[in-house]
Each structure stands twice: as structure tokens, then as C-alpha cells.
Design a protein around this motif. Structure first.
Motif, PDB file in Angstrom:
ATOM      1  N   HIS A 186     -47.011  37.056 -47.226  1.00 17.23           N
ATOM      2  CA  HIS A 186     -47.564  36.050 -46.322  1.00 17.23           C
ATOM      3  C   HIS A 186     -46.673  34.819 -46.340  1.00 17.23           C
ATOM      4  CE1 HIS A 186     -51.064  38.558 -47.351  1.00 17.23           C
ATOM      5  NE2 HIS A 186     -51.525  38.229 -46.151  1.00 17.23           N
ATOM      6  N   LYS A 205     -49.857  33.154 -40.356  1.00 12.88           N
ATOM      7  CA  LYS A 205     -49.999  33.579 -41.743  1.00 12.88           C
ATOM      8  C   LYS A 205     -50.378  35.053 -41.868  1.00 12.88           C
ATOM      9  CE  LYS A 205     -51.229  28.987 -43.470  1.00 12.88           C
ATOM     10  NZ  LYS A 205     -52.213  28.190 -44.247  1.00 12.88           N
ATOM     11  N   GLY A 206     -50.072  35.829 -40.847  1.00 12.12           N
ATOM     12  CA  GLY A 206     -50.389  37.251 -40.889  1.00 12.12           C
ATOM     13  C   GLY A 206     -49.631  37.970 -41.983  1.00 12.12           C
ATOM     14  N   GLU A 207     -50.018  39.209 -42.234  1.00 16.35           N
ATOM     15  CA  GLU A 207     -49.481  39.980 -43.351  1.00 16.35           C
ATOM     16  C   GLU A 207     -48.311  40.856 -42.921  1.00 16.35           C
ATOM     17  OE1 GLU A 207     -52.069  41.575 -46.708  1.00 16.35           O
ATOM     18  OE2 GLU A 207     -51.782  43.344 -45.424  1.00 16.35           O
ATOM     19  N   THR A 208     -47.228  40.756 -43.674  1.00 20.02           N
ATOM     20  CA  THR A 208     -46.069  41.627 -43.494  1.00 20.02           C
ATOM     21  C   THR A 208     -46.068  42.660 -44.613  1.00 20.02           C
ATOM     22  OG1 THR A 208     -44.681  40.029 -42.321  1.00 20.02           O
ATOM     23  CG2 THR A 208     -43.544  41.715 -43.608  1.00 20.02           C
ATOM     24  N   ALA A 216     -41.742  33.981 -39.290  1.00 13.76           N
ATOM     25  CA  ALA A 216     -43.178  34.219 -39.356  1.00 13.76           C
ATOM     26  C   ALA A 216     -43.895  33.677 -38.129  1.00 13.76           C
ATOM     27  CB  ALA A 216     -43.755  33.591 -40.613  1.00 13.76           C
ATOM     28  N   GLY A 248     -42.715  32.041 -48.787  1.00 14.19           N
ATOM     29  CA  GLY A 248     -43.948  32.816 -48.750  1.00 14.19           C
ATOM     30  C   GLY A 248     -44.329  33.315 -50.121  1.00 14.19           C
ATOM     31  N   ALA A 260     -45.381  40.430 -39.487  1.00 12.39           N
ATOM     32  CA  ALA A 260     -46.164  39.375 -38.833  1.00 12.39           C
ATOM     33  C   ALA A 260     -45.199  38.313 -38.325  1.00 12.39           C
ATOM     34  CB  ALA A 260     -47.166  38.776 -39.812  1.00 12.39           C
TER      35      ALA A 260
END
Length: 519
Positions: A505, A468-471, A465, A491, A444
Motif C-alpha cells: 500500500h 491507497k489501493g492494494e498492489t 500509486a 509505502g 493499484a
């Protein structure tokens, strides 16, 4: 090419072997005897076909027939248009079948295309680096285009055969080989060579004579460029055809792998084109040797010593490939997906298979394979490159006569002969610790750095980043059998043990660093 296409352009494929116009395993290899047969069908020699006349003539017609023999018609159409239209028609048929599959994101242009005779002087035989060709010579017959046309017309030809001299650390001339001693033409009765009709050469008194030495090199003072003049228009045709079915599909473009990327991708490639070039450690691939820690390149004469130096050489090679993406999409750049890379698993005369047959189930026989793969993946991580490993073959055997079932290649990460536990997904895998390793699977934001140390299990990934998307980071149990610890800067992370993943996140920072350590 399919046999019917050879027939359509006037070539008799049943005579290729007898005329020495192709290097075909089914004629040269004694299947009943099995095993390696270096005197009949040397290791990894199928690729030498690019230089043989049956292959080179077809590539030249496919990409450049309209330029070099525009009057040559096949079933009423210019040969190039006829060949490309049938190729694109086949691609279109596949595209229509898969258009509703969500996992299909695009099409490759054409796997490992050849340049044929484009850019080659008629009488030039490549025996080593020269003004005409700065690259080292390769093992096999040093065909010139004129040699190819002569053999195709049924003339016997003495051609130098090149081979590796490990003591000299060079590719040298081994001998002259008489090709087509029986004088067999591969052109069908009533069909003339279109290049002879175009004024490239002529036959006189049983001899061949070049009429225009630079016919395939330049015209009216302008040099031909394979990429700009022929690959570029072809890319456009492929993109147009498949995007008529799904306009969102990407084009995964490949250039001639034997040209060293040539002049690079042409600037007018279609938008949304991806650099899908292939790369291999050519010495390991062609010789089925991975000499470690001292690695010798017989093509260049160079010696590379130690893991760090070998890895650095891979970074340089792959970096040049990645940089070729900069000219794509009208100079705005594009992603690079390494369309193929890998290693032969039958290294050192299949030493690992012999150890397996003798009952050795330890990792020791696969140490070289693991090191080679590890260094390649380390280089890819440094460059933050995407990659696909060649290959997985479900029917692969630990048998030098079989391998992947194609020209004695043996690059499969799995062999049915090594599968001992049907309940274990890793059973049957080869040198798994060389490539089953942690990596960022979805990010993300923008990746900045990724590094894994196989010996200690230390992994670090840093990214910028985007919200706040998901990695998602893959953390395989194979590398962390006793578990692992995680530290996240900027995060927070949660574990998905079932899918062997970390879900990260960003919190209060636009830069996130994830560190994984082995327990």
C-alpha cells in the motif's frame, strides 16, 4: 476447417494428400515407427500448410470471397458469408454457455488467421527478400497462388523447395519438387474452381495461364490491405455477435502472424479491442535449437552474441508488437496481451529427455530452456507487457513422437513423465526457474518499471500509486527457498505466505518502489 466445410465449398478433402494440396501428419508420419522422421514429416512443418492450396483457398474464401468471387454461392449464400456465419454461430454457442462465468472477460477473434492469397501476385514464388516481399524466405515449398490453383485442378507442378543452410546462414533453394504427379483434382465432381470462374486464370491444352497477375493485389488502381479491407470488418462482426450476449466483453484481436503485422491494426476496430498477437523466437520454435551464447538466425544471416544482446533483440521484436496497439480503439491505443509465446522443450533432439531417462534429476539438462525463457520474460518485463505462455498439456510425454499430442509440438511447461511427487505442485514442471518468477500480479496505479535478476534473485518494481489501493506481487518460494527481504519506498508491505504474495500500500507518496532480495 472442419471436413464438412471443405465439402460444402466443393473440395474433396479425402484427396488433399494424394494431390499434394495439404501437408498432413496422419498420411506422412509412420506412427508405428515413432520418433523424429525428418524425411517424412520434418520438424515443425505443419505451419507450411498456410501456403498449400487446400488451406490458402479456404482462407481466401473466408475473408475475401465477397471481393474476389462474389458470385460463388454455398447453399444459396455468398461463400464468405456462409463460412463466417457458421464460425460466428459456433462462437455464439460457446458464448451462451460461458456468459455467467466471472472469469470470462472476452473472446479472441480467431486463432492465428491466414491471409490466403490476398496481396499476392499470381506467379510470385517467394525465394528471398524482394520488392514484393521484404521478409526472408521460409523452409518448405515456395508455392505461388498459380501453383496452388494448378495443383488443386489436377495439374502436376514443379515447385522450388527451400531449406536452411546453416553454413551459409540462409534459407536457400534445395531442389524442385514435383507436386501432384498423378494429376488428382481436389475439386469434387460437378464443382468448378470459383477463382477460375472469376477470371483469375484459365486452363488451356493441359496448362494453366494467369489472366490477371495482380488479381489479389489491386483493383482500379487501389491496393488491397488485408487488415483494413478484410480483418477490420471481421473484427466488427465478432464483437457484435459476442457482445449481443455480454456487452462488457473485450475483443482480443489477432492478425495474420505470418505477415509481420502487415499494416497494423485497422483504425476502425471495435472499441475495447485488445492486441492479442502471438510471438515466438521463430528460429528456436522452427528448428528446436537455442544456440547460446552465440545465436545464429538462418533466416536473416545475423549473429547475436551474449545474453544482453539476445534479450535486446527480443525487446525490439516485442516492442514492435506492442506498438501495434497504438492504432487500436480509433487511435487512442489499447493494452497488448501476448496471446502466445513459449519454447519447445525437446531442444537439441530432446537432449533433456534423454538425460532424464538416464537418471539426471539436476537442473543442468534444462539450462538452455531456463536461459531462453528468462531472457524472454526479461524483455516482457522491460516493456511491461502482459503475456500467456503456450502451453500446459496434462498428457504431455517426454517422447518425440508424442509431445503435446499435436503435430509433434512440444511446448508444454509440464510433462507427466517428470512428475515424481504428487504432493509437490512443481513436480512435473520443466525449466521452472525460467518462468516461475516474481511479478506484479495486480497494481493499484500505473506500473513504471519491473526487473528481475534470476541469478541473484533481486527484484524491483516501481509504480505510480492511485490512492491507497492494494498492489499484489507474486514472490515464489521456488526463487526464494531460504526466504527474502523486502524494502518499500513510499509505502508498506505485508506478507501473505500462503499465497506467496506481498501486499503493498502507498503511504504518503504517489510513487512506490518495492525491492525484494534473496536470503
Amino acid at each position: 476447417a472442419p471436413a464438412w466445410l471443405f465439402d460444402a465449398v466443393g473440395l474433396d478433402f479425402t484427396k488433399f494428400h494424394a494431390a499434394g494440396a495439404a501437408h498432413v501428419m496422419q498420411y506422412k508420419y509412420d506412427a508405428a515407427r515413432g520418433g523424429r522422421q525428418e524425411e517424412n514429416y520434418p520438424t515443425m512443418t505443419w505451419s507450411q500448410n498456410y501456403k498449400y492450396p487446400a488451406n490458402a483457398i479456404m482462407w481466401t474464401l473466408f475473408f475475401a470471397g465477397n471481393t474476389f468471387c462474389p458470385d460463388f454461392l454455398v447453399q444459396g449464400r455468398p461463400a464468405q458469408d456462409f463460412l463466417q456465419e457458421h464460425y460466428l454461430g459456433a462462437m455464439e454457442a460457446v458464448a451462451k454457455r460461458v456468459k455467467d462465468l466471472p472469469n470470462v472477460i472476452g473472446f479472441d477473434s480467431l486463432n492465428e488467421p491466414g491471409s490466403g492469397y490476398v496481396g499476392l501476385s499470381l506467379s510470385y514464388r517467394h525465394l528471398g527478400p524482394s520488392e514484393k516481399n521484404p521478409f526472408p524466405a521460409r523452409p518448405g515449398l515456395a508455392w505461388s497462388p498459380l501453383d496452388g490453383f494448378a495443383a488443386a485442378r489436377g495439374l502436376a507442378r514443379d515447385i522450388p523447395e527451400m531449406g536452411i543452410d546453416w553454413e551459409e546462414r540462409a534459407v536457400v533453394k534445395k531442389r524442385d519438387v514435383l507436386v501432384n504427379a498423378d494429376g488428382i483434382s481436389i475439386w469434387k465432381q460437378g464443382h468448378a474452381c470459383p477463382f477460375e470462374r472469376a477470371g483469375v486464370y484459365r486452363l488451356s491444352g493441359g496448362e494453366i495461364e494467369a489472366l490477371d497477375e495482380e488479381f489479389f493485389v489491386s483493383r482500379n488502381g487501389r491496393r488491397f490491405e488485408m487488415e483494413k479491407d478484410f480483418m477490420g470488418p471481421f473484427f466488427a462482426r465478432v464483437a457484435e455477435r459476442v457482445r449481443a450476449i455480454d456487452g462488457d466483453w473485450l475483443l482480443f484481436a489477432e492478425l495474420d502472424p505470418g505477415s509481420g503485422l502487415g499494416h497494423g491494426f485497422p483504425p476502425d476496430t471495435p472499441e475495447r479491442t485488445v492486441n492479442a498477437s502471438h510471438w515466438y523466437d521463430i528460429v528456436t520454435l522452427s528448428t528446436k535449437r537455442f544456440d547460446f551464447p552465440v545465436k545464429i538466425n538462418p533466416y536473416t544471416g545475423r549473429t547475436t552474441e551474449g545474453a544482453d544482446a539476445i534479450e535486446a533483440s527480443y525487446v525490439r521484436q516485442l516492442g514492435r508488437l506492442k506498438d501495434a496497439s497504438k492504432t487500436l480503439n480509433r487511435g487512442t491505443g489499447a493494452p497488448a496481451l501476448l496471446g502466445e509465446f513459449g519454447i519447445p522443450y525437446d531442444l537439441d533432439d530432446a537432449a533433456a529427455y534423454k538425460a532424464w531417462d538416464a537418471g539426471d534429476r539436476t537442473e543442468a539438462p534444462w539450462q538452455k530452456h531456463t536461459i531462453a525463457l528468462d531472457l524472454m520474460y526479461n524483455a516482457l518485463d522491460q516493456l511491461l507487457m502482459n503475456s500467456t505462455q503456450w502451453n500446459y498439456t496434462a498428457s504431455n510425454r517426454n517422447d518425440q513422437a508424442v509431445g503435446d499430442g499435436w503435430n509433434q509440438e512440444d511446448l508444454s511447461i509440464y510433462s507427466i513423465d517428470q512428475r515424481t511427487d504428487h504432493s509437490d505442485i512443481n513436480s512435473g514442471g520443466r525449466a521452472l526457474k525460467g518462468f516461475v518468477r516474481p511479478y506484479a500480479r495486480a497494481v493499484a496505479g500505473r506500473p513504471l518499471k519491473m526487473k528481475f535478476k534470476r541469478e541473484t534473485g533481486a527484484f524491483r518494481f516501481v509504480y505510480e500509486a492511485d490512492g491507497k489501493g492494494e498492489t499484489e506481487i507474486f514472490v515464489p518460494r521456488l526463487q526464494y527457498p531460504n526466504g527474502y527481504d523486502v524494502e518499500v519506498e513510499g509505502g508498506e508491505a505485508t506478507r501473505d505466505e500462503e499465497n506467496q504474495s506481498l501486499l503493498v500500500h502507498a503511504v504518503g507518496s504517489n510513487k512506490v518502489a518495492v525491492t525484494v532480495t534473496r536470503r
